[in-house]
Design an enzyme around this catalytic site. Sequence first.
Site, PDB file in Angstrom:
ATOM      1  N   HIS A  77     -39.322  32.701  36.229  1.00 30.53           N
ATOM      2  CA  HIS A  77     -39.561  34.047  35.727  1.00 30.53           C
ATOM      3  C   HIS A  77     -39.949  34.002  34.259  1.00 30.53           C
ATOM      4  CE1 HIS A  77     -35.254  33.209  35.240  1.00 30.53           C
ATOM      5  NE2 HIS A  77     -35.236  34.077  34.228  1.00 30.53           N
ATOM      6  N   HIS A 137     -39.997  36.230  30.718  1.00 31.00           N
ATOM      7  CA  HIS A 137     -39.468  37.378  29.980  1.00 31.00           C
ATOM      8  C   HIS A 137     -40.558  37.843  29.020  1.00 31.00           C
ATOM      9  CE1 HIS A 137     -35.166  36.804  31.030  1.00 31.00           C
ATOM     10  NE2 HIS A 137     -35.528  35.535  31.133  1.00 31.00           N
TER      11      HIS A 137
END
Length: 146
Positions: free
Chosen positions: A132, A134
């Site tokens: 992922h 950010h």
Amino acid sequence: MSSRLAVLSSHLIHVSAAMASEKEAALAATPSDFTIFDKIINKEIPSTVVYEDDKVFAFRDIQPQAPVHIVIIPIVKDGLSGLSKAEERHIDILGRLLYTAKLIAKQEGLDDGFRIVINDGPKGCQSVYHIHVHLLGGRQMNWPPG
């Protein structure tokens, strides 16, 4: 102590506590096939979705570290639990994650800049083993980051 210094001191204590809990979560996390992000993608856990297409899903972080803090994930993990696990077959999705970050930054009005963070492994403070990105913005970032 001046009121400004007291506020700054209180903020630093809060940030230190948040960083400690993030570090503890990262050290306790273990890679698995099914993560909390899968539950978010499947809408089993509610989230504030800011972007979704057939490849990526993006939502607001529930513990934001900046005024804008969005998590961008691939819908299909394909063994990509972290950046250190990337293989040549992941090139397209890695590029898609970064391009999506750019689109969302524009959508969020981050024209004056933003930061992209990818945590990898326990020492990189990764707490969810589903790659992922950010996207952080809406304030002045500091360097070095930590």
